[in-house]
Design a protein around this motif. Structure first.
Motif, PDB file in Angstrom:
ATOM      1  N   GLU A 258      80.781  -5.574  12.782  1.00  0.00           N
ATOM      2  CA  GLU A 258      79.924  -4.174  12.130  1.00  0.00           C
ATOM      3  C   GLU A 258      79.198  -4.873  11.340  1.00  0.00           C
ATOM      4  O   GLU A 258      77.919  -4.191  11.312  1.00  0.00           O
ATOM      5  CB  GLU A 258      80.991  -4.246  10.124  1.00  0.00           C
ATOM      6  CG  GLU A 258      82.343  -3.610  11.177  1.00  0.00           C
ATOM      7  CD  GLU A 258      83.416  -2.877   9.174  1.00  0.00           C
ATOM      8  OE1 GLU A 258      82.873  -3.002   8.761  1.00  0.00           O
ATOM      9  OE2 GLU A 258      84.919  -2.879  10.419  1.00  0.00           O
ATOM     10  N   GLY A 259      78.615  -6.679  10.845  1.00  0.00           N
ATOM     11  CA  GLY A 259      77.644  -6.783  11.156  1.00  0.00           C
ATOM     12  C   GLY A 259      76.479  -6.720  11.570  1.00  0.00           C
ATOM     13  O   GLY A 259      75.239  -7.250  11.401  1.00  0.00           O
ATOM     14  N   LEU A 260      76.653  -6.908  12.493  1.00  0.00           N
ATOM     15  CA  LEU A 260      75.621  -7.267  13.589  1.00  0.00           C
ATOM     16  C   LEU A 260      75.584  -5.232  14.588  1.00  0.00           C
ATOM     17  O   LEU A 260      74.278  -5.883  14.384  1.00  0.00           O
ATOM     18  CB  LEU A 260      77.082  -7.735  15.462  1.00  0.00           C
ATOM     19  CG  LEU A 260      76.973  -9.275  15.533  1.00  0.00           C
ATOM     20  CD1 LEU A 260      78.093  -9.491  16.410  1.00  0.00           C
ATOM     21  CD2 LEU A 260      75.860  -9.847  15.684  1.00  0.00           C
ATOM     22  N   ILE A 261      76.677  -4.552  14.037  1.00  0.00           N
ATOM     23  CA  ILE A 261      76.103  -3.613  14.875  1.00  0.00           C
ATOM     24  C   ILE A 261      74.400  -2.709  13.156  1.00  0.00           C
ATOM     25  O   ILE A 261      73.601  -2.643  13.552  1.00  0.00           O
ATOM     26  CB  ILE A 261      76.560  -2.582  14.393  1.00  0.00           C
ATOM     27  CG1 ILE A 261      77.752  -2.388  15.361  1.00  0.00           C
ATOM     28  CG2 ILE A 261      76.665  -0.967  14.046  1.00  0.00           C
ATOM     29  CD1 ILE A 261      78.941  -1.796  14.948  1.00  0.00           C
ATOM     30  N   ALA A 262      75.118  -2.960  12.413  1.00  0.00           N
ATOM     31  CA  ALA A 262      74.319  -2.856  11.326  1.00  0.00           C
ATOM     32  C   ALA A 262      72.340  -3.868  11.036  1.00  0.00           C
ATOM     33  O   ALA A 262      71.991  -3.381  10.968  1.00  0.00           O
ATOM     34  CB  ALA A 262      74.527  -3.889   9.729  1.00  0.00           C
ATOM     35  N   ARG A 263      72.786  -5.066  11.705  1.00  0.00           N
ATOM     36  CA  ARG A 263      70.684  -5.598  11.981  1.00  0.00           C
ATOM     37  C   ARG A 263      70.788  -5.021  12.997  1.00  0.00           C
ATOM     38  O   ARG A 263      69.350  -5.506  13.590  1.00  0.00           O
ATOM     39  CB  ARG A 263      71.815  -7.133  12.759  1.00  0.00           C
ATOM     40  CG  ARG A 263      72.227  -8.049  10.621  1.00  0.00           C
ATOM     41  CD  ARG A 263      72.284  -9.191  11.210  1.00  0.00           C
ATOM     42  NE  ARG A 263      72.873 -10.041  11.752  1.00  0.00           N
ATOM     43  CZ  ARG A 263      73.179 -10.868  12.116  1.00  0.00           C
ATOM     44  NH1 ARG A 263      74.344 -10.814  11.086  1.00  0.00           N
ATOM     45  NH2 ARG A 263      73.074 -11.424  13.049  1.00  0.00           N
ATOM     46  N   LEU A 264      71.846  -4.712  14.260  1.00  0.00           N
ATOM     47  CA  LEU A 264      70.754  -3.873  15.417  1.00  0.00           C
ATOM     48  C   LEU A 264      69.972  -2.853  15.133  1.00  0.00           C
ATOM     49  O   LEU A 264      69.017  -2.206  15.333  1.00  0.00           O
ATOM     50  CB  LEU A 264      71.919  -4.019  16.243  1.00  0.00           C
ATOM     51  CG  LEU A 264      72.596  -5.050  16.940  1.00  0.00           C
ATOM     52  CD1 LEU A 264      73.668  -4.560  18.080  1.00  0.00           C
ATOM     53  CD2 LEU A 264      71.411  -5.722  18.172  1.00  0.00           C
ATOM     54  N   ASN A 265      71.229  -1.847  14.091  1.00  0.00           N
ATOM     55  CA  ASN A 265      70.176  -0.906  13.461  1.00  0.00           C
ATOM     56  C   ASN A 265      69.179  -1.239  12.549  1.00  0.00           C
ATOM     57  O   ASN A 265      67.734  -0.568  13.065  1.00  0.00           O
ATOM     58  CB  ASN A 265      71.105   0.198  13.164  1.00  0.00           C
ATOM     59  CG  ASN A 265      71.965   0.544  13.884  1.00  0.00           C
ATOM     60  OD1 ASN A 265      71.971   0.609  14.923  1.00  0.00           O
ATOM     61  ND2 ASN A 265      73.264   0.666  13.204  1.00  0.00           N
ATOM     62  N   GLU A 266      69.240  -2.105  11.936  1.00  0.00           N
ATOM     63  CA  GLU A 266      67.829  -2.384  11.456  1.00  0.00           C
ATOM     64  C   GLU A 266      66.947  -2.865  12.110  1.00  0.00           C
ATOM     65  O   GLU A 266      65.259  -2.845  11.562  1.00  0.00           O
ATOM     66  CB  GLU A 266      68.388  -3.937  10.340  1.00  0.00           C
ATOM     67  CG  GLU A 266      68.901  -3.497   8.815  1.00  0.00           C
ATOM     68  CD  GLU A 266      69.514  -4.767   7.957  1.00  0.00           C
ATOM     69  OE1 GLU A 266      68.667  -5.540   8.313  1.00  0.00           O
ATOM     70  OE2 GLU A 266      69.967  -4.315   7.867  1.00  0.00           O
TER      71      GLU A 266
ATOM     72  N   VAL B  92      66.734  -7.016  21.312  1.00  0.00           N
ATOM     73  CA  VAL B  92      67.063  -7.286  19.845  1.00  0.00           C
ATOM     74  C   VAL B  92      68.583  -7.961  20.155  1.00  0.00           C
ATOM     75  O   VAL B  92      69.048  -8.862  19.052  1.00  0.00           O
ATOM     76  CB  VAL B  92      67.033  -5.249  19.151  1.00  0.00           C
ATOM     77  CG1 VAL B  92      68.168  -5.380  17.931  1.00  0.00           C
ATOM     78  CG2 VAL B  92      65.700  -5.166  19.055  1.00  0.00           C
ATOM     79  N   TRP B  93      69.414  -7.540  20.694  1.00  0.00           N
ATOM     80  CA  TRP B  93      70.921  -7.777  20.886  1.00  0.00           C
ATOM     81  C   TRP B  93      70.418  -9.323  20.530  1.00  0.00           C
ATOM     82  O   TRP B  93      71.631 -10.375  20.519  1.00  0.00           O
ATOM     83  CB  TRP B  93      71.238  -7.908  22.293  1.00  0.00           C
ATOM     84  CG  TRP B  93      72.580  -7.705  22.606  1.00  0.00           C
ATOM     85  CD1 TRP B  93      73.152  -9.256  23.507  1.00  0.00           C
ATOM     86  CD2 TRP B  93      73.951  -8.259  21.973  1.00  0.00           C
ATOM     87  NE1 TRP B  93      73.921  -9.840  23.849  1.00  0.00           N
ATOM     88  CE2 TRP B  93      74.996  -9.415  21.985  1.00  0.00           C
ATOM     89  CE3 TRP B  93      74.374  -7.769  21.312  1.00  0.00           C
ATOM     90  CZ2 TRP B  93      76.255  -8.969  22.327  1.00  0.00           C
ATOM     91  CZ3 TRP B  93      75.719  -7.950  20.806  1.00  0.00           C
ATOM     92  CH2 TRP B  93      76.589  -8.858  21.282  1.00  0.00           C
ATOM     93  N   ASN B  94      69.453 -10.119  21.609  1.00  0.00           N
ATOM     94  CA  ASN B  94      69.488 -11.628  22.351  1.00  0.00           C
ATOM     95  C   ASN B  94      69.111 -12.306  20.339  1.00  0.00           C
ATOM     96  O   ASN B  94      69.590 -13.178  20.423  1.00  0.00           O
ATOM     97  CB  ASN B  94      68.412 -11.650  22.898  1.00  0.00           C
ATOM     98  CG  ASN B  94      69.395 -11.676  24.601  1.00  0.00           C
ATOM     99  OD1 ASN B  94      70.221 -11.957  24.236  1.00  0.00           O
ATOM    100  ND2 ASN B  94      68.353 -11.020  25.641  1.00  0.00           N
ATOM    101  N   GLU B  95      67.829 -11.290  20.144  1.00  0.00           N
ATOM    102  CA  GLU B  95      67.452 -11.661  18.888  1.00  0.00           C
ATOM    103  C   GLU B  95      68.793 -12.636  17.495  1.00  0.00           C
ATOM    104  O   GLU B  95      68.367 -13.319  17.024  1.00  0.00           O
ATOM    105  CB  GLU B  95      66.310 -10.717  18.357  1.00  0.00           C
ATOM    106  CG  GLU B  95      65.118 -11.141  19.245  1.00  0.00           C
ATOM    107  CD  GLU B  95      64.164 -10.121  18.570  1.00  0.00           C
ATOM    108  OE1 GLU B  95      64.541  -9.705  17.756  1.00  0.00           O
ATOM    109  OE2 GLU B  95      63.003  -9.524  19.635  1.00  0.00           O
ATOM    110  N   VAL B  96      69.274 -11.090  17.503  1.00  0.00           N
ATOM    111  CA  VAL B  96      70.211 -11.279  16.550  1.00  0.00           C
ATOM    112  C   VAL B  96      71.218 -12.056  17.307  1.00  0.00           C
ATOM    113  O   VAL B  96      72.124 -12.704  15.834  1.00  0.00           O
ATOM    114  CB  VAL B  96      71.259  -9.487  16.425  1.00  0.00           C
ATOM    115  CG1 VAL B  96      71.821  -9.356  15.463  1.00  0.00           C
ATOM    116  CG2 VAL B  96      69.272  -8.405  15.744  1.00  0.00           C
ATOM    117  N   THR B  97      71.469 -11.680  18.319  1.00  0.00           N
ATOM    118  CA  THR B  97      73.843 -12.318  18.048  1.00  0.00           C
ATOM    119  C   THR B  97      72.859 -14.223  18.427  1.00  0.00           C
ATOM    120  O   THR B  97      74.318 -14.765  18.256  1.00  0.00           O
ATOM    121  CB  THR B  97      73.852 -12.691  19.128  1.00  0.00           C
ATOM    122  OG1 THR B  97      73.422 -12.043  20.487  1.00  0.00           O
ATOM    123  CG2 THR B  97      74.160 -10.556  18.927  1.00  0.00           C
ATOM    124  N   GLY B  98      72.146 -14.555  19.308  1.00  0.00           N
ATOM    125  CA  GLY B  98      71.562 -16.287  20.218  1.00  0.00           C
ATOM    126  C   GLY B  98      72.701 -16.243  20.545  1.00  0.00           C
ATOM    127  O   GLY B  98      72.856 -17.289  21.209  1.00  0.00           O
TER     128      GLY B  98
END
Length: 76
Positions: free
Chosen positions: A46-54, A7-13
């Motif tokens: 903050e946006g990354l944390i939200a997207r990771l949790n989603e 998920v980290w790799n998907e969200v952040t690239g």
């Protein structure tokens, strides 16, 4: 926890710059090889944390509900 790395790799690239990803008690620790990328991610924390949790909440593979909830992100 392996899913958290995916998920980290998907969200952040940032998979090409990520040296390690560790999770302990709601805190996600990521070691980034590039100071420029680390800075960019820092300002998007903050946006990354939200997207990771989603992603984790909607993932049926994550197992127990709430077991992998990111409350803080530490970039090294």
């Amino acid at each position: 926890r392996q899913r958290l790395v995916q998920v980290w790799n998907e969200v952040t690239g940032a998979f090409g710059y990520t040296l390690s990803v560790n999770f302990d008690k709601g805190v996600l620790y990521c070691t980034i090889s590039s100071s420029v990328v680390r800075n960019q991610l820092y300002f998007q924390r903050e946006g990354l944390i939200a997207r990771l949790n989603e992603h984790l909440a909607s993932d049926v593979l994550s197992g127990e509900a709430g077991a992998l909830t990111v409350t803080n992100l530490i970039l090294r």
